[in-house]
Design an enzyme around this catalytic site. Structure first.
Site, PDB file in Angstrom:
ATOM      1  N   THR A 317      14.707   5.308   2.478  1.00 57.28           N
ATOM      2  CA  THR A 317      15.849   5.350   1.570  1.00 57.28           C
ATOM      3  C   THR A 317      16.265   6.793   1.358  1.00 57.28           C
ATOM      4  O   THR A 317      15.422   7.685   1.272  1.00 57.28           O
ATOM      5  CB  THR A 317      15.509   4.688   0.212  1.00 57.28           C
ATOM      6  OG1 THR A 317      16.648   4.760  -0.648  1.00 57.28           O
ATOM      7  CG2 THR A 317      14.337   5.361  -0.476  1.00 57.28           C
ATOM      8  N   HIS A 369      -1.637   1.168  -2.839  1.00 60.31           N
ATOM      9  CA  HIS A 369      -2.986   1.717  -2.752  1.00 60.31           C
ATOM     10  C   HIS A 369      -4.032   0.651  -2.421  1.00 60.31           C
ATOM     11  O   HIS A 369      -5.181   0.970  -2.096  1.00 60.31           O
ATOM     12  CB  HIS A 369      -3.345   2.403  -4.076  1.00 60.31           C
ATOM     13  CG  HIS A 369      -4.227   3.608  -3.906  1.00 60.31           C
ATOM     14  ND1 HIS A 369      -5.018   3.800  -2.802  1.00 60.31           N
ATOM     15  CD2 HIS A 369      -4.433   4.688  -4.709  1.00 60.31           C
ATOM     16  CE1 HIS A 369      -5.690   4.936  -2.924  1.00 60.31           C
ATOM     17  NE2 HIS A 369      -5.343   5.492  -4.073  1.00 60.31           N
TER      18      HIS A 369
END
Length: 407
Positions: A317, A369
């Site tokens: 993006t 994560h």
């Protein structure tokens, strides 16, 4: 009388919103002429007339319709009214000349209606027509309207047509696309262990490369050499080296991808869409640029298909086009990582013991994560930085001399 029904637009889509009618009730329509625009939770699309005839509209603009519902009816036995012109296809211009920015309005634009006296005052005083509240019939600007704007310099209602000191509150129904964006962003924040790591890249070499080869590149390939091809290519190489960044979790399984289908975030008037460039690792720079142009154009015109919006393995993006200096992008689930590009800004940097000004860009990698460890995320971003600062590495993925020496 034939029925025009809401078409199937994707396996998981059960309803759509009727955005607008492009033809009116009782109007004659030609076969294949666009009669309405619909919006699903993923994209907008057009509905065409299956036969020529008189149109009878069933739904209303803003209605939520189920797949298979009757949208309209066409009386194909009706005679074509006299005076209805044959449809004419007008070719689009190849390109439009750039328009210079003007500090102030020096004349009344063609699409602004104003009385002769009002037009003269606007041109003479260089009044911004956006600051004028028209009072004439049909939104026509009158002399008093211009004088009122001049009497209140620097004061302007937030919404055209509103009064100064307005306390009006408006309520609008969220579109299907905006509801989907809202749901997915919240789901991403709530279902991933999202963390963001940052780095910065010196854009000198890429900007020098573009300057040196932009004319030849366009002459050879018919497209401009932009930044996106460098970034997608760099990400594709790095994704191959750090496969967990290109994977996602499905239950208790990790789904790895041996290809790079990179989604590119495109802002449109109706909201954010994320079309996919397939197999970036197998595309040339020119092929990437051509694909970006096609997808971005389809996004702006609401022509993207469901297939073009599904299946990405990683997202890029670019908030820099809006002036963003730094941000923490939200993961595009079910993907596990997203790279945020930002504004290129000249900054003083220490290079070989000297302070020099370099065009710098902050990069942000948000990642899940649960599947990507700190070592992998940081190493991925460092690798992207290395590839961008040394564009020749994009050819082989390593230093040409080291490749020659098999090091």
């Amino acid at each position: 009388m034939i029925e025009i029904k809401v078409p199937t637009v994707g396996e998981s889509i059960n309803e759509v919103t009727l955005l607008k009618w492009t033809k009116k009730d009782g109007e004659w329509v030609e076969r294949d002429e666009v009669i309405a625009e619909l919006e699903s939770e993923k994209a907008t699309f057009e509905v065409n007339a299956e036969k020529a005839g008189i149109l009878t509209t069933v739904g209303k603009e803003g209605d939520t319709l189920n797949i298979g519902d009757v949208l309209a009816k066409i009386d194909e036995t009706a005679a074509k009214p006299e005076g209805v012109a044959e449809p004419v296809s007008v070719p689009k211009a190849a390109s439009a000349a750039p328009v210079a920015n003007q500090a102030s309005v020096t004349a009344v634009p063609n699409d602004i209606k104003a009385s002769p006296v009002a037009s003269a005052i606007i041109a003479d005083k260089k009044v911004d027509t956006k600051a004028i509240k028209p009072s004439g019939v049909g939104g026509k600007i009158m002399k008093q309207d211009v004088l009122e704007a001049l009497a209140n310099p620097g004061k302007k209602a937030l919404v055209a047509g509103s009064d100064l000191f307005s306390r009006n509150v408006r309520q609008e129904k969220m579109s299907a696309l905006r509801r989907t964006i809202s749901r997915r962003l919240v789901e991403s924040k709530n279902t991933t262990a999202m963390l963001t790591t940052f780095n910065e890249v010196d854009m000198t070499r890429i900007m020098e490369t573009r300057k040196a080869f932009k004319d030849k590149f366009k002459e050879s390939h018919g497209v401009n050499l932009g930044f996106m091809s460098f970034f997608t290519k760099a990400c594709a190489i790095a994704l191959g080296e750090w496969p967990s960044v290109n994977a996602y979790i499905d239950g208790d399984q990790i789904i790895y991808h041996d290809y790079a289908d990179i989604s590119i975030a495109v802002s449109t008037p109706r909201g954010l869409t994320v079309p996919v460039i397939r197999n970036v690792e197998s595309l040339s720079m020119a092929e990437i640029e051509k694909t970006v142009i096609v997808l971005a154009g389809k996004a702006r015109d609401s022509k993207l298909t469901a297939d073009e919006l599904q299946g990405g393995t990683f997202t890029i993006t670019n908030g820099g086009v809006f002036g963003s200096l730094m941000s923490t992008p939200i993961i595009n689930i079910p993907q596990s990582a997203i790279l945020g590009m930002h504004k290129i800004q000249d900054r003083p940097m220490a290079v070989n013991g000297s302070v020099v000004v370099r065009p710098m860009m902050y990069l942000a990698l948000s990642y899940d994560h649960r599947i990507i460890d700190g070592r992998e995320s940081v190493s991925f971003l460092v690798r992207v930085k290395e590839l961008l600062e040394n564009p020749e590495l994009l050819l082989l993925g390593k230093d040409p001399l080291k490749a020659l020496l098999e090091l």
